[in-house]
Design an enzyme around this catalytic site. Structure first.
Site, short mmCIF file in Angstrom:
data_model
loop_
_atom_site.label_atom_id
_atom_site.label_comp_id
_atom_site.label_asym_id
_atom_site.label_seq_id
_atom_site.Cartn_x
_atom_site.Cartn_y
_atom_site.Cartn_z
N LYS A 218 0.84 -1.20 0.00
CA LYS A 218 0.00 0.00 0.00
C LYS A 218 0.88 1.25 0.00
O LYS A 218 0.70 2.17 -0.78
CB LYS A 218 -0.90 -0.04 1.23
CG LYS A 218 -1.84 1.14 1.36
CD LYS A 218 -2.80 0.93 2.52
CE LYS A 218 -3.59 2.19 2.79
NZ LYS A 218 -4.52 2.05 3.92
N GLU A 224 10.61 -4.76 4.44
CA GLU A 224 10.66 -6.17 4.04
C GLU A 224 10.30 -6.34 2.57
O GLU A 224 10.97 -7.03 1.80
CB GLU A 224 9.68 -7.01 4.87
CG GLU A 224 10.02 -7.13 6.34
CD GLU A 224 9.36 -6.04 7.18
OE1 GLU A 224 9.14 -4.92 6.66
OE2 GLU A 224 9.09 -6.32 8.36
N GLY A 279 -4.85 -2.32 5.24
CA GLY A 279 -4.09 -3.48 4.75
C GLY A 279 -4.80 -4.80 5.01
O GLY A 279 -4.95 -5.64 4.12
N ARG A 280 -5.27 -4.98 6.26
CA ARG A 280 -5.88 -6.28 6.62
C ARG A 280 -7.29 -6.43 6.06
O ARG A 280 -7.94 -7.44 6.29
CB ARG A 280 -5.84 -6.47 8.13
CG ARG A 280 -6.49 -5.34 8.93
CD ARG A 280 -6.09 -5.43 10.40
NE ARG A 280 -6.54 -4.28 11.17
CZ ARG A 280 -5.91 -3.12 11.26
NH1 ARG A 280 -4.80 -2.93 10.57
NH2 ARG A 280 -6.37 -2.14 12.01
N GLU A 365 -4.85 -7.18 15.15
CA GLU A 365 -4.34 -5.87 14.74
C GLU A 365 -5.47 -4.84 14.81
O GLU A 365 -5.23 -3.67 15.06
CB GLU A 365 -3.76 -5.95 13.32
CG GLU A 365 -2.77 -4.84 13.04
CD GLU A 365 -2.00 -5.07 11.75
OE1 GLU A 365 -0.99 -5.80 11.78
OE2 GLU A 365 -2.41 -4.54 10.72
N HIS A 396 -5.41 -34.05 17.61
CA HIS A 396 -4.32 -34.93 18.05
C HIS A 396 -3.18 -34.13 18.66
O HIS A 396 -2.09 -34.65 18.83
CB HIS A 396 -3.83 -35.79 16.88
CG HIS A 396 -4.93 -36.66 16.36
ND1 HIS A 396 -5.13 -37.94 16.78
CD2 HIS A 396 -5.94 -36.38 15.49
CE1 HIS A 396 -6.21 -38.45 16.18
NE2 HIS A 396 -6.71 -37.51 15.39
N LYS A 516 8.30 -0.82 12.53
CA LYS A 516 8.90 -0.42 11.25
C LYS A 516 10.00 0.62 11.49
O LYS A 516 11.08 0.56 10.92
CB LYS A 516 7.83 0.16 10.31
CG LYS A 516 6.87 -0.89 9.72
CD LYS A 516 5.90 -0.29 8.69
CE LYS A 516 4.94 -1.32 8.13
NZ LYS A 516 4.01 -0.83 7.12
C1 G6Q Z 1 -2.53 -4.02 7.97
C2 G6Q Z 1 -1.31 -3.38 8.40
C3 G6Q Z 1 -0.03 -4.05 7.95
C4 G6Q Z 1 0.35 -3.74 6.52
C5 G6Q Z 1 1.79 -4.19 6.26
C6 G6Q Z 1 2.23 -3.95 4.85
O1 G6Q Z 1 -3.64 -3.62 8.21
O2 G6Q Z 1 -1.33 -2.05 8.07
O3 G6Q Z 1 -0.09 -5.46 8.11
O4 G6Q Z 1 -0.54 -4.34 5.63
O5 G6Q Z 1 2.64 -3.54 7.16
O6 G6Q Z 1 2.13 -2.60 4.52
P1 G6Q Z 1 2.28 -2.14 3.02
O7 G6Q Z 1 1.16 -2.74 2.24
O8 G6Q Z 1 2.20 -0.65 3.05
O9 G6Q Z 1 3.61 -2.64 2.53
#
Ligand code: G6Q
Length: 558
Positions: A218, A224, A279-280, A365, A396, A516
């Site tokens: 996003k 990463e 994001g989620r 989150e 199990h 981050k």
């Molecule tokens: C989700 C969070 C988080 C995010 C990641 C990746 O709701 O905001 O999990 O999706 O940190 O972020 P980017 O999509 O910006 O790389």
């Protein structure tokens, strides 16, 4: 960002624990907390049909919960006192309910039909949503028909999604869940971790000529993801020694055109989304491009239709028949009154193996917060810990603790009446286990029952099951893209319901932001032979020095 709080925030509003319904629930809890599910069922022969609800093809049996009709009435009253209906309306209408980031929360617009009208900042967002979906469709069709080819003219057969958190968990969960509908002649891989192992293992047996990377971020600033995207570009350049290859082997999904083009991806190969998609909550946006390529545009749209059906149910159905509201309220009941700390999600379907991990982020989150909307600290617990594994595997391993341990762990069981892979009587065996588990958890086995089986006295305590362990059972006909949509939306809105009751912002994630920032600072201090002027606490300083020393050949014992 403005220093003034949003006008919607009323500082110092009364705490949830002061609400009449909360107080009534507290006394009601004392009255029924010791009542056994055996008694609840004995009191009402039709309980198993009465405490059920249906919507969008999902059947929810919540009769094996430690509740009465009065509990439900009071929980619904609590939702009303907390203004849940208004909050639902505000979300669907695009009001900036993510108040700490001053953003609308409109993942529901991602699955709205083409002719819907949903306004954010005075603009109807639905045409933009469908314009992106149409572009994704064209791209997916071109890719799968061989119209889009790699740098050397070969067809793309491998899709590698690079992203983390919300830009990974949805795509990987949906791919696994809908594998039965996927292009079996293509390979789908998901790289998220900044551990080089993730990238290396994902690419070790695929050919660059036939590989497309989808870089999902996003912000397009996530360390990463950028580290993995750079590694991917280098991997491609090592194969071709020609920078022009990037344009045929990389596409981006982002809201940040500038960073995407700085990375070297032509914005013409970028699929956009919007800051009102968290994001989620983004698996229905262009972040789902890998899903669309895997299952095809038609199946993808059917998944969106499933989401939308549950959205409409949530938006319009009275609370006492509203599946997400009921599940959200039950979570409050166990979390805040019984003091349960966790929720186990137990899908009886191998395809849903990543579903608990997906829900972990969604719930924890969103609702792992300690400040109320007005900034005051909460004086009650918020999000439960979500975990789980597919049945019957979990039976199990950890079910022992759920049956006979000292903790109360509410569980959601999810099952399907028809299997996608008929094999002997496997499916009956699978579902028999699901039903047997919820029955055993609810009713247990008394010491008299154990004794009557001839068990010696000394062994009875070990073979006795207390029961009274609450469960929900969610049944659907078959795992389809549509069903997956309804299931995910069910949990999204249950999480929303909880956040509204707890009076927190379910849509920010400052905890993620902190991690981050800190890592960026430390990585600079890891120059060869280390930074002698570390300014952390003594533990962190020593760990960094030991790491750098060992990395550079000094050995772990210094
Ligand atoms: C989700 C969070 C988080 C995010 C990641 C990746 O709701 O905001 O999990 O999706 O940190 O972020 P980017 O999509 O910006 O790389």
């Amino acid at each position: 960002m403005s220093v003034e709080p949003p006008v919607s925030i009323q500082p110092g509003t009364p705490s949830l624990t002061e609400f009449p319904a909360w107080k009534a629930l507290s006394s009601h809890f004392k009255a029924i907390r010791d009542k056994h599910l055996r008694e609840f069922f004995a009191d009402d022969a039709r309980r198993g049909e009465r405490f059920t609800a249906e919507a969008a093809g999902l059947y929810l049996d919540y009769s094996k919960n430690r509740i009465t009709a009065e509990t439900l009435r009071l929980l619904v009253q609590l939702a009303e006192e907390c203004g849940l209906q208004k909050r639902i309306a505000a979300m669907f209408e695009g009001k900036p309910i993510n108040s700490t980031e001053r953003r609308a929360v409109l993942h529901t617009a991602l699955r709205a039909p083409r002719d819907a009208q949903i306004m954010a900042d005075g603009i109807n967002v639905v045409p933009e949503v469908h314009a992106v979906l149409d572009r994704m469709t064209t791209f997916a069709n071109e890719l799968c028909s061989g119209g889009w080819r790699g740098h050397t003219g070969k067809r793309i057969r491998n899709i590698v999604n690079i992203g983390i958190g919300g830009s990974d968990l949805g795509p990987v969960m949906a791919y696994e869940a809908l594998r039965a509908y996927s292009q079996r002649d293509m390979v789908f891989r998901f790289v998220s971790n900044v551990d080089g192992t993730d990238f290396r293992e994902a690419t070790r047996d695929i050919s660059p000529e036939e590989t497309l990377f989808i870089v999902c971020s996003k912000t397009f600033t996530t360390t990463e993801t950028l580290a993995n995207a750079h590694a991917a570009r280098q991997w491609m350049l090592d194969a071709f020694d020609d920078a022009r290859a990037v344009s045929k082997h990389f596409v981006a999904v982002s809201t940040n055109t500038v960073e995407v083009s700085d990375f070297g991806i032509d914005p013409a190969n970028m699929f956009g989304f919007w800051d009102w998609v968290g994001g989620r909550y983004s698996m229905d946006s262009a972040i789902g491009l890998s899903t669309m390529i895997a299952i095809g545009p038609q199946n993808f749209r059917s998944m969106l239709a499933g989401f939308h059906a549950m959205d409409e149910h949530f938006r319009t159905t009275p609370f006492d028949r509203n599946l997400p509201v009921i599940m959200g309220l039950l979570a409050i009941w166990y979390n805040n009154f019984f003091g349960s700390e966790t929720l186990a999600v137990l899908p009886y379907d191998q395809y849903l193996k990543r579903f608990p991990a997906y829900l972990q982020q969604l719930a924890m989150e969103s609702n792992g917060k300690q400040a109320r909307l007005d900034g005051f600290p909460v004086n009650y617990q918020t999000s439960q810990i979500v975990w789980g594994e597919p049945g019957t595997n979990g039976q199990h391993s950890f079910y022992q603790l759920i049956h006979q341990g000292t903790r109360l762990i509410p569980c959601d069981f999810i099952g399907f009446c028809q299997t996608l892979n008929p094999l002997g009587n496997h499916h009956d065996l699978l579902m028999a286990n699901l039903f047997a588990q919820t029955e055993a958890l609810a009713f247990g086995k008394t010491s008299e029952e154990v004794k009557s089986e001839g068990t010696p006295d000394w062994l009875c305590p070990h073979r006795t099951f207390p029961g009274n362990r609450p469960t929900n059972t969610i049944l659907a006909e078959r795992l389809t893209p549509y069903t997956l949509g309804t299931l995910v939306a069910l949990y999204e809105h249950a999480v929303f319901t909880q956040g509204a009751i707890w009076n927190i912002d379910s849509f920010d994630q400052w905890g993620v932001e902190l991690g981050k920032e800190l890592a960026k600072r430390i990585v600079k201090e890891m120059a060869p032979m280390g930074d002698p002027n570390l300014k952390h606490d003594s533990s962190t300083n020593a760990l960094i020095r030991r790491y750098v020393g060992c990395r550079d050949g000094g050995g772990i014992t210094g």
